[in-house]
Design a protein around this motif. Structure first.
Motif, PDB file in Angstrom:
ATOM      1  N   LEU B  61       0.842  -1.196   0.000  1.00 45.38           N
ATOM      2  CA  LEU B  61       0.000   0.000   0.000  1.00 45.38           C
ATOM      3  C   LEU B  61       0.880   1.250   0.000  1.00 45.38           C
ATOM      4  CD1 LEU B  61      -2.733  -1.025   2.616  1.00 45.38           C
ATOM      5  CD2 LEU B  61      -2.816  -1.195   0.128  1.00 45.38           C
ATOM      6  N   LEU B  62       1.919   1.230   0.842  1.00 46.15           N
ATOM      7  CA  LEU B  62       2.813   2.388   0.912  1.00 46.15           C
ATOM      8  C   LEU B  62       3.531   2.617  -0.402  1.00 46.15           C
ATOM      9  CD1 LEU B  62       4.420   2.028   4.439  1.00 46.15           C
ATOM     10  CD2 LEU B  62       2.945   3.867   3.602  1.00 46.15           C
ATOM     11  N   GLN B  63       3.947   1.508  -1.010  1.00 45.87           N
ATOM     12  CA  GLN B  63       4.666   1.615  -2.276  1.00 45.87           C
ATOM     13  C   GLN B  63       3.752   2.236  -3.339  1.00 45.87           C
ATOM     14  OE1 GLN B  63       7.811   1.073  -2.614  1.00 45.87           O
ATOM     15  NE2 GLN B  63       7.858   1.497  -4.832  1.00 45.87           N
ATOM     16  N   THR B  64       2.511   1.781  -3.363  1.00 50.63           N
ATOM     17  CA  THR B  64       1.542   2.342  -4.309  1.00 50.63           C
ATOM     18  C   THR B  64       1.375   3.840  -4.063  1.00 50.63           C
ATOM     19  OG1 THR B  64       0.379   0.249  -4.409  1.00 50.63           O
ATOM     20  CG2 THR B  64      -0.821   2.183  -5.160  1.00 50.63           C
ATOM     21  N   HIS B  65       1.266   4.191  -2.780  1.00 50.16           N
ATOM     22  CA  HIS B  65       1.123   5.587  -2.409  1.00 50.16           C
ATOM     23  C   HIS B  65       2.295   6.407  -2.948  1.00 50.16           C
ATOM     24  CE1 HIS B  65       0.251   9.101  -0.022  1.00 50.16           C
ATOM     25  NE2 HIS B  65       1.461   9.072   0.475  1.00 50.16           N
ATOM     26  N   ARG B  66       3.497   5.875  -2.764  1.00 49.75           N
ATOM     27  CA  ARG B  66       4.703   6.568  -3.191  1.00 49.75           C
ATOM     28  C   ARG B  66       4.706   6.751  -4.710  1.00 49.75           C
ATOM     29  NH1 ARG B  66       8.647   3.060  -0.660  1.00 49.75           N
ATOM     30  NH2 ARG B  66       7.740   3.639   1.329  1.00 49.75           N
ATOM     31  N   GLU B  67       4.350   5.680  -5.418  1.00 49.22           N
ATOM     32  CA  GLU B  67       4.421   5.748  -6.882  1.00 49.22           C
ATOM     33  C   GLU B  67       3.348   6.665  -7.452  1.00 49.22           C
ATOM     34  OE1 GLU B  67       4.736   1.787  -8.507  1.00 49.22           O
ATOM     35  OE2 GLU B  67       6.463   1.338  -7.234  1.00 49.22           O
ATOM     36  N   ALA B  68       2.194   6.705  -6.809  1.00 51.42           N
ATOM     37  CA  ALA B  68       1.144   7.627  -7.267  1.00 51.42           C
ATOM     38  C   ALA B  68       1.588   9.070  -7.017  1.00 51.42           C
ATOM     39  CB  ALA B  68      -0.171   7.326  -6.559  1.00 51.42           C
ATOM     40  N   ALA B  69       2.197   9.289  -5.835  1.00 50.00           N
ATOM     41  CA  ALA B  69       2.648  10.644  -5.493  1.00 50.00           C
ATOM     42  C   ALA B  69       3.708  11.132  -6.471  1.00 50.00           C
ATOM     43  CB  ALA B  69       3.191  10.655  -4.062  1.00 50.00           C
ATOM     44  N   ALA B  70       4.524  10.207  -6.972  1.00 49.97           N
ATOM     45  CA  ALA B  70       5.600  10.584  -7.887  1.00 49.97           C
ATOM     46  C   ALA B  70       5.059  11.188  -9.175  1.00 49.97           C
ATOM     47  CB  ALA B  70       6.473   9.364  -8.200  1.00 49.97           C
ATOM     48  N   VAL B  71       3.809  10.880  -9.527  1.00 49.76           N
ATOM     49  CA  VAL B  71       3.234  11.471 -10.736  1.00 49.76           C
ATOM     50  C   VAL B  71       2.133  12.462 -10.372  1.00 49.76           C
ATOM     51  CG1 VAL B  71       3.855   9.623 -12.323  1.00 49.76           C
ATOM     52  CG2 VAL B  71       1.745   9.424 -11.000  1.00 49.76           C
ATOM     53  N   GLN B  72       2.291  13.063  -9.180  1.00 48.37           N
ATOM     54  CA  GLN B  72       1.307  14.027  -8.667  1.00 48.37           C
ATOM     55  C   GLN B  72      -0.087  13.423  -8.570  1.00 48.37           C
ATOM     56  OE1 GLN B  72       3.510  16.180 -11.242  1.00 48.37           O
ATOM     57  NE2 GLN B  72       4.684  15.855  -9.369  1.00 48.37           N
ATOM     58  N   GLY B  73      -0.129  12.135  -8.319  1.00 48.94           N
ATOM     59  CA  GLY B  73      -1.411  11.479  -8.111  1.00 48.94           C
ATOM     60  C   GLY B  73      -1.644  11.255  -6.636  1.00 48.94           C
ATOM     61  N   SER B  74      -2.614  10.409  -6.327  1.00 49.66           N
ATOM     62  CA  SER B  74      -2.874  10.126  -4.919  1.00 49.66           C
ATOM     63  C   SER B  74      -3.358   8.695  -4.777  1.00 49.66           C
ATOM     64  CB  SER B  74      -3.931  11.083  -4.374  1.00 49.66           C
ATOM     65  OG  SER B  74      -5.168  10.815  -5.010  1.00 49.66           O
ATOM     66  N   PHE B  75      -3.226   8.195  -3.555  1.00 52.64           N
ATOM     67  CA  PHE B  75      -3.711   6.851  -3.264  1.00 52.64           C
ATOM     68  C   PHE B  75      -4.332   6.860  -1.877  1.00 52.64           C
ATOM     69  CE2 PHE B  75      -2.796   2.587  -1.387  1.00 52.64           C
ATOM     70  CZ  PHE B  75      -3.724   1.891  -2.132  1.00 52.64           C
ATOM     71  N   LYS B  76      -5.598   6.496  -1.791  1.00 54.14           N
ATOM     72  CA  LYS B  76      -6.287   6.498  -0.497  1.00 54.14           C
ATOM     73  C   LYS B  76      -7.052   5.194  -0.335  1.00 54.14           C
ATOM     74  CE  LYS B  76      -5.623  10.843   0.926  1.00 54.14           C
ATOM     75  NZ  LYS B  76      -4.967  11.155   2.192  1.00 54.14           N
ATOM     76  N   ILE B  77      -7.249   4.843   0.936  1.00 50.01           N
ATOM     77  CA  ILE B  77      -8.021   3.640   1.228  1.00 50.01           C
ATOM     78  C   ILE B  77      -9.413   4.074   1.685  1.00 50.01           C
ATOM     79  CG2 ILE B  77      -8.152   1.580   2.669  1.00 50.01           C
ATOM     80  CD1 ILE B  77      -5.043   1.961   2.938  1.00 50.01           C
ATOM     81  N   ILE B  78     -10.420   3.542   1.034  1.00 47.01           N
ATOM     82  CA  ILE B  78     -11.785   3.941   1.406  1.00 47.01           C
ATOM     83  C   ILE B  78     -12.564   2.717   1.860  1.00 47.01           C
ATOM     84  CG2 ILE B  78     -11.861   5.972  -0.098  1.00 47.01           C
ATOM     85  CD1 ILE B  78     -13.279   4.270  -2.179  1.00 47.01           C
ATOM     86  N   ARG B  79     -13.615   2.974   2.590  1.00 57.02           N
ATOM     87  CA  ARG B  79     -14.527   1.933   3.102  1.00 57.02           C
ATOM     88  C   ARG B  79     -13.760   0.848   3.856  1.00 57.02           C
ATOM     89  NH1 ARG B  79     -16.105   1.946  -2.454  1.00 57.02           N
ATOM     90  NH2 ARG B  79     -17.399   3.778  -2.794  1.00 57.02           N
TER      91      ARG B  79
END
Lengths: 312, 418, 270
Positions: B61-79
């Protein structure tokens, strides 16, 4: 009893054939058809020399040399001229038919009143038995001459068997066995596999010719037809021997070949006694060899099918 | 573990059902990487179906977060179920949790990609989502020139090789080497330079490109036998990605976009894009070694000098391409070869190949993006792009799946402008 | 040690199946050098090895080994100087003969074989000792037919046999190719061990890039019957499997660069 003695005598003589073929067919894995010709060559050479007054020892020795020459020719045809294995043997065998006729001058040479290898042992036996014409063996009167012949061939076979057994365990014998099984490997170990083959076929056919020479002296004649089918008989003996002792060591294979030949001759003697037409002998032998070659795998497959094993 | 993805106008939701543990973490990471590669930079993990979350899972999850942030994206966990919230809180990663989930739960799914951004009158291509962004600044043509002017296949005159400074404002390609003196002849090879970053292939038979990055006071310089260069900021960036998988834009289409966007008859283009396939050549031996009276350009002798890609290569990697193209008559001394299939077009393009990395969406800036690229990985290959228009056998043009094409109108001058 | 000069061999000359397997090979192998030959299928790498072993005689060119001109020597005579391990684990040993009998053959490689008894107690003990060093537990199975052993064990024994008498040149023809990965690795390690310990000159054909990078002192690459790469010295030291893959790719691409490509590409280099 005569029947048994006869079967044993012929059995021992043909053991020499089987031992010769053991070298070519089994050790060198060379399907050598020369055998049918070289056994006759041994017989005819010995017979003619005996008729010309040669000593039986010298005549038998020359017969062996003639046989080895025939084997060497087959080997050279195959190695030097690259003629196929079977064809080289067939060529030599065919040529030998004419050569044998030339050697004998006609198709049959009877050996009446000529000395044979059995003369010496016969004298010895008579001296031991006080000049008797027949000896009592287990209650049967057996002619001294027949006993002497049996003794002679037994000694010959024993000597050949022992010599062969030790030869196969020497450095030279070991590489010859290896060359038969894997020529590539033998070459990689520095052995000239072609020379090995020629040498082996020479030794093999010398033994076959020895068998022919002794057969002529035992039967009292040499005949140009006598070699026909001998190869298949020898093969039958080897197959029976392998069934008796297995294929493992050279020693056991030698013992097996001898036992196989004798057993085979006994079976034939019994079959003839029961009224088998001698003319059918070769057909029966061929059928037997066929069965021995085919049945094991056929039974194996049948077994797997019946017992539900995996299909190959 | 089962992953289902649903695209919304502003985000991609990935619903994970089952256990996110060591056995599945890599699988999950591959799925999110694929999503980012395909341009979905706003990722949401619908954790309602998660049964278990291990430390290996948290790491993914953290890795995904990092990679999304690298392209000015975001990663969040919902529900997220209570135990997931607890687990993340205890590990100190509750920043990954989206607590305003009520707002996102009511949208209608929009399986089709978001609305097209193409401006009125903008360049379009079938099967492609194209956005064209002006980059501000003046749109006056950049001055472009041909330096060195080596006549291909002739003996290289070392004295005529010129020094070219490759600062952050300069865009260039050609044949050169950072070497000095006699060394020069044996090490000439293709190069390209964008934003102060220069990749070059030493012509010594080694297949590994080398690179020079200008930092602080350091400005890379090459001795060039022949180079095309232009200086100044680019006017537009064309962003493209396929609206369904399978489409790609070839270099001719991208240059057409550059011509259309700038309205100029001569353009410089810098393409940074995921590769569909490159077709090109490289010097197998330094052209500096060509002897005076030899005929290197004849077949088969030419095989000693040039190596051909042989097929469409480097698919899935990232290419940095510098191209100069024109449809007008060139001034004295400037030479650019014509396209075989379109003789009125003259194109010269070099490509450096990098391991794939996703690019941020939208109007990204050229120099910083290229500098980040060089900071992240070394170039793996460098090719002079060619068109292979042989009937039946031809490999065609180099083509690209998604990325950015910066372009600028240029004006060639017959001066060399070192 | 080994000197090969302009060696050529064409199989089936003048027929549609004509194969120019070796097109003028020049190669010098220094004493104690362990070289690997890699190459595409049909590149001539095994043909070159077989030419040295004497499986066939070359059309032209000369072979010199340890000061002897062996160009015309038949295969079995070259065995006095050369030890060999084959790709097929069955090729190097006689399956129905015992381990001890197979090995005793190797104790006389290339030497006259007389009528002396082959397997004396002394020889047997020596064989057991050296087999023990393989750490495969085979020393207790000397009487078993060698055919009952696994491919890896047979290759290890063949290697032992090829080097029992120190060969002037050891030829290894993809000797781990037919083995499972674990046995292949074991045999590779054993090869390196023996070659290093005995300081052997060796020529190994391999298709494993990993092996080519790990084992030898020198890597030779062949393509279409020519040597196209020769990594030795400093260059050898920095070679990685990737470099070899690139080299393969380079020769493959070179083949794809035909006259039609030249025709379409060269105008773009004007």
């Amino acid at each position: 009893m005569t029947l048994v003695i006869g079967a044993f005598t012929i059995g021992f003589i043909l053991s020499l054939l089987a031992l010769g073929m053991l070298i070519s067919f089994r050790i060198q894995r060379y399907c050598d058809i020369t055998v049918d010709g070289s056994i006759t060559l041994g017989a005819s050479t010995a017979a003619v020399l005996l008729v010309h007054g040669w000593s039986p020892w010298a005549a038998t020795l020359v017969a062996c040399l003639a046989g080895s020459a025939a084997g060497a020719v087959t080997g050279l045809l195959h190695t030097k001229f690259r003629i196929q294995e079977l064809l080289s043997g067939i060529l030599t065998m065919t040529a030998l038919y004419s050569i044998n006729l030339r050697v004998m001058g006609r198709s049959n040479v009877p050996l009446l009143d000529v000395p044979t290898l059995a003369d010496g042992p016969e004298k010895l036996l008579r001296k031991l038995a006080g000049g008797a014409e027949a000896l009592n063996v287990a209650g049967w009167a057996v002619p001294t001459r027949d006993l002497a012949m049996l003794l002679t061939v037994f000694v010959a076979v024993a000597a050949v068997a022992i010599a062969l057994r030790f030869f196969l365990l020497t450095h030279l014998g070991t590489i010859i066995r290896a060359a038969g099984e894997n020529a590539q490997m033998a070459r990689a170990q520095g052995a000239d596999d072609k020379r090995m083959l020629v040498f082996g076929l020479a030794v093999s056919n010398a033994l076959v010719a020895l068998a022919g020479a002794m057969l002529a002296q035992y039967q009292g004649f040499a005949d140009v037809q006598m070699g026909i089918g001998m190869m298949v008989w020898g093969l039958a003996s080897i197959i029976i021997g392998e069934a008796l002792t297995g294929k493992c060591s050279p020693g056991m294979a030698i013992v097996g070949a001898i036992m196989g030949t004798i057993l085979f001759r006994l079976l034939i003697a019994i079959a003839l006694r029961w009224g088998l037409d001698p003319n059918d002998l070769k057909l029966v032998t061929a059928a037997f060899v066929f069965a021995a070659l085919v049945l094991p795998s056929w039974f194996g497959r049948l077994g797997r099918r019946i017992f539900g094993g995996r299909h190959a | 573990m089962k992953l289902t993805t649903t695209a919304y106008p502003d985000r991609l939701e990935i619903k994970a059902e089952g256990r996110l543990d060591a056995a599945w973490a890599e699988h999950f990471l591959e799925a999110t990487r694929r999503a980012v590669r395909e341009g979905h930079h706003q990722l949401r993990l619908d954790a309602s179906g998660l049964e278990y979350l291990s430390s290996a899972g948290i790491r993914s999850l953290l890795q995904t977060h990092r990679e999304a942030a690298a392209v000015q994206g975001s990663f969040k966990i919902i529900r997220a179920a209570d135990f997931i919230v607890q687990t993340l809180r205890m590990s100190g990663f509750d920043s990954l949790l989206a607590l305003d989930e009520g707002a996102v739960a009511t949208d209608n799914p929009a399986p089709k990609a978001p609305a097209k951004h193409a401006k009125a009158g903008g360049w379009t291509a079938p099967g492609m989502d194209v956005e064209i962004h002006p980059l501000g600044g003046a749109s006056a043509p950049l001055r472009a020139a041909n330096l060195g002017r080596w006549q291909t296949w002739s003996r290289v005159n070392l004295a005529a090789c010129r020094e070219l400074e490759l600062g952050a404002e300069r865009t260039a390609l050609g044949i050169g080497t950072p070497g000095q003196g006699d060394d020069l002849a044996a090490h000439l090879g293709d190069f390209l330079s964008v934003g102060g970053c220069t990749a070059y292939l030493p012509g010594d038979g080694s297949e590994a490109p080398d690179y020079l990055v200008g930092t602080g006071q350091f400005v890379p310089k090459l001795r060039v036998a022949d180079a095309l260069h232009a200086t100044g900021p680019f006017s537009h960036v064309v962003r493209f990605q396929p609206d369904d998988s399978g489409s790609a834009l070839n270099i001719e289409q991208l240059l057409d976009a550059a011509f259309a966007t700038t309205g100029a008859r001569s353009v410089a283009a810098v393409i940074l894009a995921e590769i569909d396939g490159l077709v090109g050549m490289a010097w197998a031996k330094s052209p500096g070694l060509i002897a005076a009276d030899s005929k290197p350009a004849e077949f088969p002798a030419v095989r000693e000098w040039l190596s051909f890609s042989g097929e469409r290569v480097h698919g899935g990697d990232l290419a940095l391409v510098v191209a100069f193209a024109t449809t007008e008559a060139l001034p004295q001394g400037v030479s650019i070869p014509a396209l075989p299939s379109r003789k009125d077009w003259r194109v010269h393009a070099h490509a450096a190949v990098f391991p794939f990395r996703p690019l941020p969406n939208g109007p990204i800036e050229m120099a910083p993006t290229v500098q980040q690229l060089f900071a992240g990985a070394a170039p793996q290959a460098l090719l002079h792009l060619v068109e292979d228009d042989r009937p039946a056998l031809g490999l065609g043009h180099s083509a690209f799946i998604r990325g950015a094409c910066w372009c600028a109108p240029i004006q060639f001058t017959s001066e060399e402008l070192s | 040690m080994l000197k090969i000069r302009s060696l050529t061999k064409t199989f089936f000359p003048g027929t549609p199946n004509e194969v120019r397997a070796l097109r003028g090979i020049d190669l010098d192998l220094a004493d104690g050098c362990f070289a690997a030959i890699i190459g595409t299928n049909g590149s001539g790498k095994s043909t070159l090895l077989n030419a040295v072993a004497g499986t066939f005689l070359p059309d032209t060119g000369t072979l010199e080994l340890d000061g002897h001109t062996i160009t015309d020597w038949p295969e079995h005579r070259r065995a006095t100087l050369v030890g060999r391990v084959f790709q097929n684990p069955f090729a190097g040993t006689a399956a129905e003969m015992s381990i001890a009998e197979n090995i005793v053959l190797a104790t006389r490689r290339g030497q006259p074989r007389g009528l002396g008894f082959a397997l004396s107690h002394k020889t047997r003990d020596e064989i057991a000792d050296r087999i023990r060093s393989l750490k495969m537990g085979l020393e207790d199975r000397l009487e078993n037919p060698i055919g009952t052993l696994s491919g890896g064990q047979r290759q290890a024994l063949t290697l032992l046999m090829a080097t029992w008498l120190r060969p002037k040149l050891l030829l290894l023809d993809e000797h781990t190719a037919a083995l499972d990965p674990k046995s292949a690795a074991q045999v590779a390690v054993l090869t390196k061990e023996i070659v290093t310990r005995e300081k052997l000159t060796a020529l190994m054909v391999t298709h494993s890039m990993q092996q080519a990078v790990q084992l030898p002192d020198r890597i030779i690459m062949m393509h279409h019957g020519n040597i196209v790469e020769d990594y030795s010295g400093e260059r050898r030291a920095r070679v990685r499997t990737d470099d070899l893959m690139h080299a393969f790719d380079r020769v493959r691409r070179r083949d794809l660069f035909d006259s039609t490509v030249a025709e379409t590409v060269l105008p773009q280099y004007a």
